[in-house]
Design a protein around this motif. Structure first.
Motif, PDB file in Angstrom:
ATOM      1  N   HIS A   1     151.795  87.204  77.052  1.00  0.00           N
ATOM      2  CA  HIS A   1     151.984  86.895  75.636  1.00  0.00           C
ATOM      3  C   HIS A   1     152.299  85.406  75.532  1.00  0.00           C
ATOM      4  N   THR A   2     151.437  84.655  74.833  1.00  0.00           N
ATOM      5  CA  THR A   2     151.631  83.205  74.770  1.00  0.00           C
ATOM      6  C   THR A   2     152.934  82.829  74.076  1.00  0.00           C
ATOM      7  N   TRP A   3     153.222  83.467  72.949  1.00  0.00           N
ATOM      8  CA  TRP A   3     154.366  83.043  72.142  1.00  0.00           C
ATOM      9  C   TRP A   3     155.689  83.418  72.803  1.00  0.00           C
ATOM     10  N   TYR A   4     155.822  84.665  73.257  1.00  0.00           N
ATOM     11  CA  TYR A   4     157.036  85.040  73.988  1.00  0.00           C
ATOM     12  C   TYR A   4     157.116  84.288  75.312  1.00  0.00           C
ATOM     13  N   GLY A   5     155.939  84.081  75.930  1.00  0.00           N
ATOM     14  CA  GLY A   5     155.920  83.331  77.182  1.00  0.00           C
ATOM     15  C   GLY A   5     156.395  81.903  77.000  1.00  0.00           C
ATOM     16  N   LEU A   6     155.976  81.273  75.904  1.00  0.00           N
ATOM     17  CA  LEU A   6     156.425  79.906  75.627  1.00  0.00           C
ATOM     18  C   LEU A   6     157.927  79.856  75.410  1.00  0.00           C
ATOM     19  N   LEU A   7     158.460  80.797  74.646  1.00  0.00           N
ATOM     20  CA  LEU A   7     159.910  80.820  74.431  1.00  0.00           C
ATOM     21  C   LEU A   7     160.647  80.977  75.750  1.00  0.00           C
ATOM     22  N   PHE A   8     160.173  81.876  76.598  1.00  0.00           N
ATOM     23  CA  PHE A   8     160.857  82.113  77.870  1.00  0.00           C
ATOM     24  C   PHE A   8     160.714  80.939  78.823  1.00  0.00           C
ATOM     25  N   VAL A   9     159.502  80.412  78.966  1.00  0.00           N
ATOM     26  CA  VAL A   9     159.244  79.380  79.981  1.00  0.00           C
ATOM     27  C   VAL A   9     159.609  77.985  79.482  1.00  0.00           C
ATOM     28  N   LYS A  10     159.311  77.674  78.209  1.00  0.00           N
ATOM     29  CA  LYS A  10     159.494  76.304  77.725  1.00  0.00           C
ATOM     30  C   LYS A  10     160.392  76.207  76.501  1.00  0.00           C
ATOM     31  N   GLY A  11     160.956  77.307  76.058  1.00  0.00           N
ATOM     32  CA  GLY A  11     161.931  77.280  74.974  1.00  0.00           C
ATOM     33  C   GLY A  11     161.327  76.887  73.636  1.00  0.00           C
ATOM     34  N   LEU A  12     162.216  76.570  72.694  1.00  0.00           N
ATOM     35  CA  LEU A  12     161.770  76.185  71.357  1.00  0.00           C
ATOM     36  C   LEU A  12     160.906  74.929  71.383  1.00  0.00           C
ATOM     37  N   THR A  13     161.178  74.032  72.327  1.00  0.00           N
ATOM     38  CA  THR A  13     160.420  72.787  72.424  1.00  0.00           C
ATOM     39  C   THR A  13     158.944  73.071  72.686  1.00  0.00           C
ATOM     40  N   GLY A  14     158.677  73.882  73.713  1.00  0.00           N
ATOM     41  CA  GLY A  14     157.294  74.208  74.031  1.00  0.00           C
ATOM     42  C   GLY A  14     156.641  75.065  72.966  1.00  0.00           C
ATOM     43  N   PHE A  15     157.406  75.975  72.374  1.00  0.00           N
ATOM     44  CA  PHE A  15     156.896  76.835  71.305  1.00  0.00           C
ATOM     45  C   PHE A  15     156.394  75.986  70.134  1.00  0.00           C
ATOM     46  N   ALA A  16     157.212  75.024  69.692  1.00  0.00           N
ATOM     47  CA  ALA A  16     156.829  74.150  68.581  1.00  0.00           C
ATOM     48  C   ALA A  16     155.680  73.230  68.976  1.00  0.00           C
ATOM     49  N   ALA A  17     155.633  72.797  70.244  1.00  0.00           N
ATOM     50  CA  ALA A  17     154.583  71.886  70.702  1.00  0.00           C
ATOM     51  C   ALA A  17     153.201  72.518  70.609  1.00  0.00           C
ATOM     52  N   PHE A  18     153.128  73.837  70.718  1.00  0.00           N
ATOM     53  CA  PHE A  18     151.848  74.531  70.567  1.00  0.00           C
ATOM     54  C   PHE A  18     151.628  74.998  69.137  1.00  0.00           C
ATOM     55  N   LEU A  19     152.695  75.458  68.482  1.00  0.00           N
ATOM     56  CA  LEU A  19     152.561  76.019  67.136  1.00  0.00           C
ATOM     57  C   LEU A  19     152.090  74.982  66.117  1.00  0.00           C
ATOM     58  N   VAL A  20     152.650  73.773  66.157  1.00  0.00           N
ATOM     59  CA  VAL A  20     152.342  72.765  65.139  1.00  0.00           C
ATOM     60  C   VAL A  20     150.864  72.376  65.153  1.00  0.00           C
ATOM     61  N   PRO A  21     150.289  71.948  66.285  1.00  0.00           N
ATOM     62  CA  PRO A  21     148.855  71.605  66.254  1.00  0.00           C
ATOM     63  C   PRO A  21     147.968  72.822  65.994  1.00  0.00           C
ATOM     64  N   PHE A  22     148.396  73.995  66.460  1.00  0.00           N
ATOM     65  CA  PHE A  22     147.581  75.187  66.238  1.00  0.00           C
ATOM     66  C   PHE A  22     147.489  75.505  64.743  1.00  0.00           C
ATOM     67  N   LEU A  23     148.619  75.463  64.043  1.00  0.00           N
ATOM     68  CA  LEU A  23     148.618  75.726  62.606  1.00  0.00           C
ATOM     69  C   LEU A  23     147.823  74.658  61.854  1.00  0.00           C
ATOM     70  N   GLY A  24     147.959  73.403  62.286  1.00  0.00           N
ATOM     71  CA  GLY A  24     147.188  72.335  61.665  1.00  0.00           C
ATOM     72  C   GLY A  24     145.696  72.556  61.821  1.00  0.00           C
ATOM     73  N   HIS A  25     145.288  72.972  63.016  1.00  0.00           N
ATOM     74  CA  HIS A  25     143.871  73.210  63.265  1.00  0.00           C
ATOM     75  C   HIS A  25     143.381  74.416  62.470  1.00  0.00           C
ATOM     76  N   LEU A  26     144.204  75.460  62.407  1.00  0.00           N
ATOM     77  CA  LEU A  26     143.834  76.652  61.657  1.00  0.00           C
ATOM     78  C   LEU A  26     143.645  76.329  60.172  1.00  0.00           C
ATOM     79  N   ALA A  27     144.507  75.471  59.644  1.00  0.00           N
ATOM     80  CA  ALA A  27     144.392  75.080  58.237  1.00  0.00           C
ATOM     81  C   ALA A  27     143.078  74.339  57.984  1.00  0.00           C
ATOM     82  N   ILE A  28     142.711  73.427  58.888  1.00  0.00           N
ATOM     83  CA  ILE A  28     141.486  72.644  58.710  1.00  0.00           C
ATOM     84  C   ILE A  28     140.245  73.527  58.751  1.00  0.00           C
ATOM     85  N   VAL A  29     140.158  74.410  59.758  1.00  0.00           N
ATOM     86  CA  VAL A  29     138.949  75.238  59.869  1.00  0.00           C
ATOM     87  C   VAL A  29     138.885  76.270  58.734  1.00  0.00           C
TER      88      VAL A  29
END
Length: 425
Positions: free
Chosen positions: A340-368
């Motif tokens: 699981h990417t999202w739970y995996g990010l929280l466990f392995v890289k914490g909130l920092t890594g979670f936000a580092a993937f979430l922000v560009p992903f949401l931005g890209h989703l909005a554009i497409v």
């Protein structure tokens, strides 16, 4: 059949790598090919941007780097910093930190690299579309062997490539399988050129989405047939969901955005208000059947997610644990932080890594999404990004980027198309 001939060095590299997917898999080399291709294309893109008009015409950058590519790049660099911080917090040692950093270069780093290459290099959409259909032709040609293998008594595992010495998530990424046996039902499942069946199903969804863009009817049928068979033969629930959602949503979205769509939506809303309780009950039963189809798999995944979430909250909220941790018998020894990417990010890289993937992903989703509403040009990238979104709920997406590179290239190519329209206007 009309022939799509690659015209630039970048297109030739992409075309040859794509159409030789199955031979590379036969050598157990796909996990090596993906990262090498990503860094090679990104290097070519960097050189073309640096040299500008000095470089030969067929290697020239097609325009400036879109802003979202920079956001993706910053996000993945933050992911690396988070990895270092997590390793330092848990005293994992220099050797493990170096290995994990190399893993980052073969995983998370490939996302902005391929998107950059698609956004900058002269690569045409039709080359990626036809290339996927060629992979589909390979798949259909090999299908009789794959189907007959379990019933003819052929071994499910042919061999594991010595390339596993370069390091990776596990030997399955370098192994060549004809089929696997589902431990729950005892029946064969096929994973094609993926490390396991559920991921093969989502690769089949991507193949269907690319084939829907194919202009030549024969190649379109080949791509659609191969993609659907990959989904069905993998016996993946997520693949069936993805086939419906990711192919229909981009095409229905413009209708919803128009007045007729709002009228239909109002009618549906009224119906739901009247028959809401019935629909909820039906949905609950369907969800129960969906989970019961592979109850053991569902139980393991849900337990992994719960443990990952609880340990993230209690142990390492900001930078995570630095790496996945061994799981107990309760989760069939699957690593905590996997599946699981999202739970995996929280466990392995914490909130920092979670936000580092979430922000560009949401931005890209909005554009497409916005572009899919306005133009048919946005259908394919939206469908592909929705497929990646589905993938994040069942896999660690960074480990699978070595096979997702055509999708990432297409997302970058679409950013270039949107950018050129904005600059032109």
């Amino acid at each position: 059949m009309t022939r799509v001939a690659p015209q630039t060095p970048a297109e030739k590299i992409v075309w040859c790598t794509l159409i030789w997917t199955w031979p590379f898999y036969g050598l157990g080399a796909l996990y090596v090919v993906g990262p090498v291709l990503g860094w090679m294309l990104a290097t070519i893109a960097g050189v073309s941007l640096y040299l500008g008009p000095v470089i030969r015409l067929d290697m020239r950058a097609t325009g400036p780097v879109p802003a979202l590519v920079w956001i993706w790049s910053v996000g993945m660099l933050v992911m690396l910093v988070s990895l270092w911080a997590g390793h330092a917090d848990w005293n994992l040692g220099t050797t493990k930190t170096i290995k994990s950093s190399i893993g980052w270069a073969k995983g998370w780093a490939l996302i902005p690299l391929f998107i950059l290459a698609g956004a900058v290099l002269p690569i045409r959409r039709e080359v990626l579309v036809r290339g996927q259909c060629v992979v589909g032709l390979w798949t259909l040609c090999l299908l009789p062997l794959l189907i007959a293998a379990p019933y003819a008594g052929l071994p499910h595992l042919l061999f594991t490539s010595p390339l596993k010495a370069v390091g990776g998530p596990g030997p399955e990424y370098f192994s060549v399988y004809l089929y696997t046996i589902d431990p729950a039902s005892g029946t064969p499942r096929w994973q094609f050129f993926a490390p396991w069946s559920p991921f093969a199903a989502l690769l089949g969804v991507c193949m269907v989405l690319f084939a829907l863009e194919e202009k030549h009817s024969s190649w379109k049928v080949i791509g659609l047939a191969a993609g659907v068979l990959m989904i069905l033969m993998s016996k993946s629930r997520m693949g069936m969901v993805g086939l419906v959602i990711c192919s229909l949503s981009p095409r229905l979205l413009p209708l919803v955005a128009r007045s007729l769509g709002w009228i239909l939506l109002s009618a549906v809303t009224t119906t739901v208000a009247v028959w809401g309780a019935v629909f909820v009950e039906f949905g609950n039963r369907a969800l129960y059947r969906f989970k019961s189809a592979r109850a053991d798999s569902t139980r393991v995944r849900e337990t992994l997610q719960r443990i990952a979430y609880e340990r993230w909250q209690s142990d390492a909220m900001v930078f995570g644990h630095g790496t996945v941790r061994p799981g107990a018998h309760l989760v069939e020894y699957m690593p905590i932080g996997s599946h699981h990417t999202w739970y995996g990010l929280l466990f392995v890289k914490g909130l920092t890594g979670f936000a580092a993937f979430l922000v560009p992903f949401l931005g890209h989703l909005a554009i497409v999404t916005l572009d899919a509403i306005k133009s048919e040009r946005g259908r394919l990238p939206l469908g592909l990004l929705l497929t990646v979104l589905l993938l994040t709920f069942g896999e660690n997406v960074e480990i699978q980027t070595y096979l997702l590179w055509p999708t990432l290239l297409m997302l970058g190519l679409h950013l270039r198309e949107v950018n050129s329209v904005c600059l032109g206007s």
